[in-house]
Design a protein around this motif. Structure first.
Motif, PDB file in Angstrom:
ATOM      1  N   LEU A 160       0.863  -1.294  -0.149  1.00 27.64           N
ATOM      2  CA  LEU A 160      -0.192   0.025  -0.003  1.00 27.64           C
ATOM      3  C   LEU A 160       0.730   1.325  -0.165  1.00 27.64           C
ATOM      4  O   LEU A 160       0.620   2.248  -0.748  1.00 27.64           O
ATOM      5  CB  LEU A 160      -0.910   0.057   1.147  1.00 27.64           C
ATOM      6  CG  LEU A 160      -1.741   1.198   1.209  1.00 27.64           C
ATOM      7  CD1 LEU A 160      -3.036   1.188   0.388  1.00 27.64           C
ATOM      8  CD2 LEU A 160      -2.639   1.164   2.872  1.00 27.64           C
ATOM      9  N   ILE A 161       2.038   1.307   0.517  1.00 28.37           N
ATOM     10  CA  ILE A 161       2.683   2.395   0.962  1.00 28.37           C
ATOM     11  C   ILE A 161       3.634   2.722  -0.450  1.00 28.37           C
ATOM     12  O   ILE A 161       3.746   3.670  -0.821  1.00 28.37           O
ATOM     13  CB  ILE A 161       3.530   2.325   2.079  1.00 28.37           C
ATOM     14  CG1 ILE A 161       2.790   2.334   3.487  1.00 28.37           C
ATOM     15  CG2 ILE A 161       4.724   3.401   1.964  1.00 28.37           C
ATOM     16  CD1 ILE A 161       3.684   2.099   4.822  1.00 28.37           C
ATOM     17  N   ARG A 162       4.139   1.631  -0.875  1.00 24.37           N
ATOM     18  CA  ARG A 162       4.795   1.600  -2.215  1.00 24.37           C
ATOM     19  C   ARG A 162       3.844   2.017  -3.279  1.00 24.37           C
ATOM     20  O   ARG A 162       4.187   3.171  -4.117  1.00 24.37           O
ATOM     21  CB  ARG A 162       5.453   0.199  -2.651  1.00 24.37           C
ATOM     22  CG  ARG A 162       6.105   0.184  -4.070  1.00 24.37           C
ATOM     23  CD  ARG A 162       6.834  -1.224  -4.102  1.00 24.37           C
ATOM     24  NE  ARG A 162       7.545  -1.060  -5.282  1.00 24.37           N
ATOM     25  CZ  ARG A 162       7.210  -1.147  -6.460  1.00 24.37           C
ATOM     26  NH1 ARG A 162       5.965  -1.852  -6.636  1.00 24.37           N
ATOM     27  NH2 ARG A 162       7.816  -1.403  -7.808  1.00 24.37           N
ATOM     28  N   GLU A 163       2.375   1.627  -3.375  1.00 24.47           N
ATOM     29  CA  GLU A 163       1.459   1.994  -4.467  1.00 24.47           C
ATOM     30  C   GLU A 163       1.173   3.772  -3.988  1.00 24.47           C
ATOM     31  O   GLU A 163       1.381   4.390  -5.020  1.00 24.47           O
ATOM     32  CB  GLU A 163       0.476   1.198  -4.361  1.00 24.47           C
ATOM     33  CG  GLU A 163      -0.766   1.403  -5.449  1.00 24.47           C
ATOM     34  CD  GLU A 163       0.163   1.125  -6.847  1.00 24.47           C
ATOM     35  OE1 GLU A 163      -0.628   1.736  -7.771  1.00 24.47           O
ATOM     36  OE2 GLU A 163       0.827   0.267  -6.934  1.00 24.47           O
ATOM     37  N   GLY A 164       1.329   3.952  -2.861  1.00 20.52           N
ATOM     38  CA  GLY A 164       0.893   5.462  -2.608  1.00 20.52           C
ATOM     39  C   GLY A 164       2.177   6.412  -3.336  1.00 20.52           C
ATOM     40  O   GLY A 164       1.820   7.324  -3.776  1.00 20.52           O
ATOM     41  N   GLY A 165       3.456   5.970  -2.945  1.00 15.97           N
ATOM     42  CA  GLY A 165       4.643   6.518  -3.606  1.00 15.97           C
ATOM     43  C   GLY A 165       4.625   6.688  -4.931  1.00 15.97           C
ATOM     44  O   GLY A 165       4.771   7.707  -5.583  1.00 15.97           O
ATOM     45  N   VAL A 167       1.744   6.492  -6.859  1.00 18.61           N
ATOM     46  CA  VAL A 167       0.563   7.260  -7.337  1.00 18.61           C
ATOM     47  C   VAL A 167       1.073   8.940  -7.090  1.00 18.61           C
ATOM     48  O   VAL A 167       0.706   9.560  -8.192  1.00 18.61           O
ATOM     49  CB  VAL A 167      -0.565   6.987  -6.580  1.00 18.61           C
ATOM     50  CG1 VAL A 167      -1.691   8.046  -6.748  1.00 18.61           C
ATOM     51  CG2 VAL A 167      -1.188   5.546  -6.960  1.00 18.61           C
ATOM     52  N   PHE A 168       1.480   9.070  -6.057  1.00 21.32           N
ATOM     53  CA  PHE A 168       2.292  10.452  -5.844  1.00 21.32           C
ATOM     54  C   PHE A 168       3.255  11.021  -6.754  1.00 21.32           C
ATOM     55  O   PHE A 168       3.098  12.039  -7.472  1.00 21.32           O
ATOM     56  CB  PHE A 168       2.762  10.469  -4.381  1.00 21.32           C
ATOM     57  CG  PHE A 168       3.267  11.851  -3.999  1.00 21.32           C
ATOM     58  CD1 PHE A 168       2.420  12.933  -3.537  1.00 21.32           C
ATOM     59  CD2 PHE A 168       4.710  12.192  -4.253  1.00 21.32           C
ATOM     60  CE1 PHE A 168       2.782  14.052  -2.990  1.00 21.32           C
ATOM     61  CE2 PHE A 168       4.916  13.545  -4.006  1.00 21.32           C
ATOM     62  CZ  PHE A 168       3.827  14.464  -3.388  1.00 21.32           C
ATOM     63  N   SER A 171       1.235  11.693 -10.092  1.00 24.32           N
ATOM     64  CA  SER A 171       0.216  12.600 -10.272  1.00 24.32           C
ATOM     65  C   SER A 171       0.992  13.990 -10.226  1.00 24.32           C
ATOM     66  O   SER A 171       0.492  14.980 -10.395  1.00 24.32           O
ATOM     67  CB  SER A 171      -0.627  12.609  -9.019  1.00 24.32           C
ATOM     68  OG  SER A 171      -0.130  12.582  -7.742  1.00 24.32           O
ATOM     69  N   THR A 179      10.991   4.074  -4.849  1.00 26.45           N
ATOM     70  CA  THR A 179      10.146   2.896  -4.541  1.00 26.45           C
ATOM     71  C   THR A 179      11.023   1.701  -4.884  1.00 26.45           C
ATOM     72  O   THR A 179      10.281   0.714  -4.732  1.00 26.45           O
ATOM     73  CB  THR A 179       8.979   3.049  -5.436  1.00 26.45           C
ATOM     74  OG1 THR A 179       8.963   3.009  -6.567  1.00 26.45           O
ATOM     75  CG2 THR A 179       8.092   4.134  -4.949  1.00 26.45           C
TER      76      THR A 179
END
Length: 336
Positions: A160-165, A167-168, A171, A179
Motif C-alpha cells: 500500500l505504501i509503495r503504491e501510494g508513493g 501514485v504521488f 500525479s 520505490t
C-alpha cells in the motif's frame, strides 16, 4: 556493572551454541540440496552425484557435518563458522556466502536501524502523551492510529505504501519517493553528499513500513507502563513535595516506565528481522531479506544456515543489550 555484563555474556554463549544446533538440524532435515540435480534430464551419472555429495559434505553423517560446519576441521578449507567460512554454495564457487552476507547486512542494518530508532522514538512520545492526557481526544486519536497500524499485515502495508508513493510521483510528475532499490543506479557517479541524500530518500517508504507495525504495539505498552508509574506512591510523593510536573515525568516516571518497553522492543526485534524479508522483497532491496529468499529458491543449505545463524546471533545480541539497559535504567537489577 562490568560483572553484571560479564554474567550476561556467559549466558549468551551457550544460547548461541544451542541455536546453532537447532539451525543445523532444521535445515539439514528440511530437504536435499541436490534434489534438482538428481531430477535433471538427462539424469547425471552416479560419479557426478557422488562428487557433488562429497563437495557439499553430504556423504558424511549428521554429527560430522555439524562439526565441520562449526569448526571446519576435516573440511576442504571452505567451511567452518569459527574460521569465518560459511560453506560451499550450490550456486557455484563464484558465489561467496560470507561476502554476500556482509553485503546484505550492510544494506539491512541501514533499514532496521532507521526503523528501530523512529519506532522507539514515536512509541515513547506517543505513549507518554497518551498517558499524560488519558481519555482525551488526543489519547483516543493516538490509540486509533496505533490499533489501525497494528491490524495491518506487513506485506499489505508495504504494498500500500509503495503504491501510494508511485501514485504521488505520477500525479505530481516527480520522483519525490524512491520505490525500488536501496540506491539509484548512478550511485557510482555521486559525491558523498549526493550519495547520502539518495540513500536517505530510498529509506523513507520501507522505513515507514517497518516502523508503523512496531510503533503500534510499543506505544500501547509505553502508555500502559506510564499510567502505572504515574499512579505509584513515589510519584505522588514527589508531586506532594512541590516538584514540577515536567521533572517528575522526565526524571522519576519515564525512566521506570521505559523498562517494560525495553523488554518488548528487544522481543520485537525478531519481528523486525522477519518483516525485513517481506519489506525488502516489496521494495526490491538486496539485503538479508533478498539473500534469504534467493537461498530458499536455490535450496542452498549452507546459505540458509548462515542466514538463520546470523539472525539468531542478532536476536541474542539484542537481548544482551536489553539486559545491560535494565541495569542502567534500574540499578537494583544488576545487584540481584
Amino acid at each position: 556493572m562490568l560483572v553484571y555484563t560479564a554474567r550476561r555474556l556467559a549466558v549468551a554463549i551457550p544460547v548461541l551454541l544451542a541455536a546453532s544446533v537447532l539451525v543445523f538440524l532444521m535445515v539439514d532435515l528440511s530437504g536435499d540440496p541436490l534434489a534438482d540435480m538428481r531430477l535433471a534430464q538427462p539424469p547425471p551419472s552416479e560419479e557426478a552425484i557422488a562428487a557433488a555429495e562429497a563437495r557439499y559434505y553430504l556423504d558424511r553423517s549428521t554429527p560430522e557435518r555439524y562439526w565441520l560446519w562449526m569448526t571446519g576441521i576435516g573440511g576442504n578449507g571452505d567451511i567452518g563458522l569459527l574460521q569465518g567460512e560459511f560453506g560451499p554454495s550450490v550456486r557455484g564457487g563464484a558465489f561467496d556466502i560470507g561476502e554476500q552476507l556482509a553485503s546484505g547486512i550492510a544494506v539491512t542494518l541501514r533499514l532496521v536501524s532507521a526503523a528501530l530508532v523512529f519506532a522507539l522514538g514515536l512509541a515513547v512520545l506517543s505513549g507518554v502523551v497518551s498517558a499524560m492526557r488519558q481519555y482525551s481526544k488526543l489519547d483516543y486519536t493516538l490509540t486509533f492510529i496505533g490499533f489501525l497500524a497494528l491490524a495491518m499485515p506487513t506485506f499489505w502495508l508495504g504494498a500500500l505504501i509503495r503504491e501510494g508513493g508511485l501514485v504521488f510521483n505520477q500525479s505530481t510528475g516527480t520522483s519525490f519517493f524512491f520505490t525500488i532499490g536501496a540506491n539509484s543506479a548512478r550511485v557510482g557517479n555521486m559525491t558523498n553528499w549526493e550519495y547520502f541524500l539518495d540513500s536517505a530518500g530510498h529509506l523513507v517508504l520501507p522505513t515507514i513500513t517497518l516502523m508503523l507495525t512496531s510503533y503500534a504495539a510499543w506505544s500501547r505498552y509505553q502508555r500502559t507502563s506510564m499510567l502505572e508509574v504515574l499512579n505509584s506512591d513515589y510519584v505522588r510523593l514527589a508531586r506532594s513535595k512541590g516538584v514540577r510536573n515536567s521533572v517528575v515525568v522526565r526524571r522519576h516516571a519515564l525512566r521506570t516506565a521505559l523498562i517494560p518497553l525495553v523488554t518488548v522492543a528487544t522481543i520485537g526485534f525478531v519481528g523486525i528481522i522477519e518483516g525485513v524479508v517481506i519489506t525488502e522483497t516489496i521494495f526490491q532491496w538486496r539485503g538479508l531479506g533478498y539473500f534469504f529468499i534467493e537461498a530458499v529458491r536455490a535450496q542452498d543449505a549452507f546459505a540458509l544456515m548462515s542466514w538463520l545463524m546470523l539472525s539468531g546471533t542478532l536476536v541474542v545480541v539484542a537481548n544482551l543489550i536489553a539486559d545491560i539497559l535494565y541495569g542502567v535504567l534500574d540499578p537494583r537489577i544488576r545487584y540481584e
